[in-house]
Write a protein that holds these residues in place. Structure first.
Motif, mmCIF file in Angstrom:
data_model
loop_
_atom_site.group_PDB
_atom_site.id
_atom_site.type_symbol
_atom_site.label_atom_id
_atom_site.label_comp_id
_atom_site.label_asym_id
_atom_site.label_seq_id
_atom_site.Cartn_x
_atom_site.Cartn_y
_atom_site.Cartn_z
ATOM 1 N N ALA A 1 4.669 17.348 1.747
ATOM 2 C CA ALA A 1 3.262 17.001 1.987
ATOM 3 C C ALA A 1 3.113 16.037 3.155
ATOM 4 O O ALA A 1 2.186 16.162 3.956
ATOM 5 C CB ALA A 1 2.656 16.390 0.724
ATOM 6 N N LYS A 2 4.034 15.088 3.282
ATOM 7 C CA LYS A 2 3.889 14.059 4.322
ATOM 8 C C LYS A 2 4.785 14.339 5.529
ATOM 9 O O LYS A 2 4.869 13.507 6.429
ATOM 10 C CB LYS A 2 4.194 12.677 3.738
ATOM 11 N N ASP A 3 5.455 15.486 5.526
ATOM 12 C CA ASP A 3 6.331 15.851 6.647
ATOM 13 C C ASP A 3 7.337 14.731 6.953
ATOM 14 O O ASP A 3 7.426 14.235 8.066
ATOM 15 C CB ASP A 3 5.468 16.175 7.882
ATOM 16 N N VAL A 4 8.072 14.338 5.908
ATOM 17 C CA VAL A 4 9.029 13.233 6.020
ATOM 18 C C VAL A 4 10.342 13.724 6.623
ATOM 19 O O VAL A 4 10.874 14.754 6.204
ATOM 20 C CB VAL A 4 9.298 12.608 4.627
ATOM 21 N N THR A 5 10.860 13.019 7.618
ATOM 22 C CA THR A 5 12.108 13.389 8.297
ATOM 23 C C THR A 5 13.299 12.577 7.794
ATOM 24 O O THR A 5 14.391 13.098 7.624
ATOM 25 C CB THR A 5 11.975 13.103 9.815
ATOM 26 N N ILE A 6 13.072 11.260 7.617
ATOM 27 C CA ILE A 6 14.176 10.322 7.385
ATOM 28 C C ILE A 6 14.095 9.659 6.019
ATOM 29 O O ILE A 6 13.015 9.226 5.602
ATOM 30 C CB ILE A 6 14.130 9.185 8.446
ATOM 31 N N GLU B 1 18.550 18.650 -1.315
ATOM 32 C CA GLU B 1 17.803 19.743 -1.963
ATOM 33 C C GLU B 1 16.323 19.723 -1.600
ATOM 34 O O GLU B 1 15.677 20.754 -1.524
ATOM 35 C CB GLU B 1 17.905 19.623 -3.488
ATOM 36 N N ALA B 2 15.803 18.503 -1.411
ATOM 37 C CA ALA B 2 14.370 18.366 -1.128
ATOM 38 C C ALA B 2 14.052 18.622 0.347
ATOM 39 O O ALA B 2 12.897 18.588 0.749
ATOM 40 C CB ALA B 2 13.891 16.982 -1.550
ATOM 41 N N GLY B 3 15.083 18.847 1.181
ATOM 42 C CA GLY B 3 14.844 19.246 2.566
ATOM 43 C C GLY B 3 14.781 18.127 3.586
ATOM 44 O O GLY B 3 14.199 18.288 4.661
ATOM 45 N N ILE B 4 15.409 16.975 3.289
ATOM 46 C CA ILE B 4 15.384 15.870 4.267
ATOM 47 C C ILE B 4 16.226 16.248 5.495
ATOM 48 O O ILE B 4 17.168 17.038 5.377
ATOM 49 C CB ILE B 4 15.915 14.560 3.614
ATOM 50 N N GLY C 1 0.783 -1.228 0.000
ATOM 51 C CA GLY C 1 0.000 0.000 0.000
ATOM 52 C C GLY C 1 0.819 1.284 0.000
ATOM 53 O O GLY C 1 0.266 2.383 0.033
ATOM 54 N N LYS C 2 2.169 1.138 -0.033
ATOM 55 C CA LYS C 2 3.024 2.327 -0.041
ATOM 56 C C LYS C 2 3.459 2.637 -1.474
ATOM 57 O O LYS C 2 4.116 1.817 -2.117
ATOM 58 C CB LYS C 2 4.257 2.095 0.843
ATOM 59 N N PRO C 3 3.064 3.823 -1.993
ATOM 60 C CA PRO C 3 3.312 4.134 -3.400
ATOM 61 C C PRO C 3 4.792 4.285 -3.735
ATOM 62 O O PRO C 3 5.595 4.651 -2.881
ATOM 63 C CB PRO C 3 2.588 5.475 -3.597
ATOM 64 N N ILE C 4 5.145 3.976 -4.993
ATOM 65 C CA ILE C 4 6.512 4.169 -5.482
ATOM 66 C C ILE C 4 6.516 5.344 -6.460
ATOM 67 O O ILE C 4 5.783 5.348 -7.443
ATOM 68 C CB ILE C 4 7.049 2.895 -6.174
ATOM 69 N N TYR C 5 7.320 6.349 -6.149
ATOM 70 C CA TYR C 5 7.382 7.566 -6.947
ATOM 71 C C TYR C 5 8.721 7.696 -7.664
ATOM 72 O O TYR C 5 9.703 7.038 -7.300
ATOM 73 C CB TYR C 5 7.232 8.793 -6.038
ATOM 74 N N ALA C 6 8.765 8.598 -8.650
ATOM 75 C CA ALA C 6 10.025 9.010 -9.273
ATOM 76 C C ALA C 6 10.646 10.093 -8.389
ATOM 77 O O ALA C 6 9.942 10.782 -7.641
ATOM 78 C CB ALA C 6 9.766 9.558 -10.666
ATOM 79 N N LEU D 1 10.138 14.034 -5.192
ATOM 80 C CA LEU D 1 10.732 13.978 -3.863
ATOM 81 C C LEU D 1 10.330 15.149 -2.955
ATOM 82 O O LEU D 1 9.808 14.955 -1.857
ATOM 83 C CB LEU D 1 12.260 13.933 -4.016
ATOM 84 N N LYS D 2 10.561 16.361 -3.442
ATOM 85 C CA LYS D 2 10.301 17.554 -2.630
ATOM 86 C C LYS D 2 8.822 17.624 -2.228
ATOM 87 O O LYS D 2 8.499 17.907 -1.076
ATOM 88 C CB LYS D 2 10.701 18.806 -3.404
ATOM 89 N N LYS D 3 7.954 17.322 -3.207
ATOM 90 C CA LYS D 3 6.508 17.376 -2.971
ATOM 91 C C LYS D 3 6.103 16.399 -1.862
ATOM 92 O O LYS D 3 5.370 16.758 -0.936
ATOM 93 C CB LYS D 3 5.783 17.026 -4.280
#
Lengths: 210, 210
Positions: A144-149, A168-171, A129-134, A138-140
């Motif tokens: 959007a999901k407030d990802v830290t790690i 660059e995407a802010g991780i 159920g976890k989507p795979i993106y290009a 990344l930044k989006k």
């Protein structure tokens, strides 16, 4: 959350205490003392006392020890098991897929929300159920999901460029499972977990005994 | 192979040096100095010098530094990358399957030769040509293939009984990926790698900065 600072060595010890305390709890043992823990972990009582003092919200009684259940709670709180962080997996190969499927992270307060891969055939699909993106997303996704790690499982040759994209995407933190050395800004926490080197170190220790 | 003893902390640092040295080598940089490594790894020159002295087969020249290629060779030799050890995987779930498929171990001198699982549906099958056996075959496989290391990826609830079986079958080292504390004889080297706790520690370090 907390004003207390632990050394890296201390941080590494808490998961070991936690595993042992849970074992005691399962066996119905409700009190534990510093000398007992020192014996199990082959370290000084002084060290155990310092470690427990740093994280315990209640103090132990000399002679009777500390409550096992309370210590479990306090260590989990301290490590952030109860304050959820979102993570993504970079590279949906064998190891990346295992991380997307692994259900042990959620207990530690880590919610793995998505995977990223450069293979067009994998994009748009999902694992558990976890989507795979290009990586263009990344930044989006991070915002959007407030990802830290980010858990990096790409091959060594791609690891630095993936780290640059993450930066660059802010991780905020990277757990690097590739055997590559990553150059990133000091503001990003990096933890290197080279599984092959881990096993090599273990085999070296066996060799030393022979 | 070697008479030199490294501390655990040192053993943990060599894979990091190795990853960085390989990066230098790829970029065509052929000399490295202790001050340069100390800067990259944020430690003292004295520590780097001690670490390199322990493993280097040739001494460095003051002022001109050490050969990157020779250091890579020496660290790999020291860690046993060139003296193959056999390993098995206990528990062929997602993580176990990833370890059977992962081709990065062989570079570190670890040959993963078989998997073990309690699910009858998996027995007799193979992953990347590596057979999956029942634990009743454990002693036979460990002896026949001269297996040193067991990679334990079973759930926490089964980890101790698997460790007991491994101990009886004569294993020398266990790399424990389950979050359980294992009680084994002192003659067996145990390394605990709790991936969820690893990520929790990383997220804790981020929290500390906030």
């Amino acid at each position: 959350m907390t004003e207390k600072k632990a050394t890296l060595r201390q941080l590494e010890r808490y998961p070991n205490y936690l595993a042992y305390l849970k074992k005691l709890d399962q066996r119905g043992i409700d009190k534990v003392s510093s000398p007992m823990l020192a014996g199990v972990f082959n370290c000084s009582e002084e060290q155990v006392r310092k470690d427990l003092h740093l994280i315990a919200k209640r103090s132990g009684k000399p002679g009777s020890g500390r409550s096992v259940k309370e210590l479990i709670e306090d260590i989990e709180d301290f490590l952030g098991y109860n304050s959820e962080k979102r993570a993504i997996v970079m590279g949906v190969g064998n190891l990346g897929t295992a991380f997307l499927r692994y259900n042990g992270f959620i207990k530690a307060g880590i919610d793995v929300v998505a995977g990223f891969d450069s293979d067009p055939k994998k994009l748009g699909k999902s694992v558990e159920g976890k989507p795979i993106y290009a990586s263009s997303e990344l930044k989006k996704v991070i915002e959007a999901k407030d990802v830290t790690i980010a858990i990096v499982t790409v091959p060594a040759g791609s690891a630095q460029s993936v780290a640059d994209e993450l930066s660059e995407a802010g991780i905020k933190a990277i757990c690097n499972f590739s055997p590559a050395h990553l150059n990133v800004d000091d503001s990003i926490e990096v933890l290197n977990v080279d599984l092959a080197a881990t096993l090599a170190v273990l085999s070296h220790k066996v060799k030393d005994r022979e």
